[in-house]
Design a protein around this motif. Sequence first.
Motif, short mmCIF file in Angstrom:
data_model
loop_
_atom_site.label_atom_id
_atom_site.label_comp_id
_atom_site.label_asym_id
_atom_site.label_seq_id
_atom_site.Cartn_x
_atom_site.Cartn_y
_atom_site.Cartn_z
N SER A 19 31.13 90.73 83.39
CA SER A 19 30.36 90.70 82.14
C SER A 19 29.20 89.73 82.29
N VAL A 20 28.08 90.10 81.68
CA VAL A 20 26.84 89.34 81.83
C VAL A 20 26.32 88.92 80.45
N ASP A 21 26.05 87.65 80.32
CA ASP A 21 25.48 87.08 79.11
C ASP A 21 24.18 87.80 78.75
N ARG A 22 24.03 88.16 77.48
CA ARG A 22 22.80 88.88 77.08
C ARG A 22 21.55 88.03 77.29
N ARG A 23 21.71 86.71 77.41
CA ARG A 23 20.54 85.84 77.66
C ARG A 23 20.19 85.73 79.14
N ASP A 95 28.46 88.99 72.90
CA ASP A 95 27.24 88.37 73.44
C ASP A 95 27.10 88.61 74.95
N HIS A 96 28.01 89.37 75.54
CA HIS A 96 27.90 89.80 76.93
C HIS A 96 27.83 91.33 77.01
N VAL A 97 27.35 91.82 78.13
CA VAL A 97 27.41 93.25 78.44
C VAL A 97 28.42 93.41 79.57
#
Length: 133
Positions: A19-23, A95-97
Motif C-alpha cells: 500500500s502506498v500513501d496518497r501523498r 489514505d493509501h492506495v
Amino acid sequence: MTVASFNSVSLDPPLILFSVDRRSLSLADLCASDSYAVNVLEESQQDMSNRFAKGNGDKWGWRDAATDSCDAPVLLPDTLATFECEPYAQYDGGDHVIFVGRVTRHRTRSQGRPLIFFGGRYHTLNGVHAASA
Ligand SMILES: Cc1cc2nc3c(=O)[nH]c(=O)nc-3n(C[C@H](O)[C@H](O)[C@H](O)COP(=O)(O)O)c2cc1C
C-alpha cells in the motif's frame, strides 16, 4: 520507495500487494506504470532502506545502471529477493492506495536474512540494530 506493507497474496496466479500513501511522490508513476519491481532487503541494507524512504531524495544517483526485461530498475544489489510485477488490481485503502501486482519473474537468494522494521526501529532476526530509521 521503501515499503513495509508488502505481502504475499496468491500463488495461482502469483500475486503480491503493498500500500502506498496518497501523498507519496511515487504514486502517480506507480499508477501509470505497466511494470514495477519489489526488492526484499537484506539485514545489512538499512542505508538503502533509509535512502528510498526519503521523498525527493537521491534514490538512484548511486546505482549501477541495471535494468532488466521490464523498464523498471529492478536490480538493487545484494537483495534477498526481487519480484518483477505487472499491475493486477488497485484498491482504495483510505489514505493509501493498495496495489496488487502479478509476479511475472522472480529471483531469490538462498543465503541471508531479512531487514526487519518493527516499533519504529530496524531489527535483525537476532536483535535490534543500533540505529533507528
Ligand atoms: C521501514 C519503512 C517502511 C515504510 N513503509 C511504507 C509503506 O508501506 N507505504 C508507504 O506509502 N510508505 C512507507 N514508508 C515511507 C516511504 O518510504 C516514504 O514516504 C518515501 O519518502 C516515499 O517516497 P516518495 O515520496 O518519493 O514516493 C516506509 C518507510 C520506512 C522507513
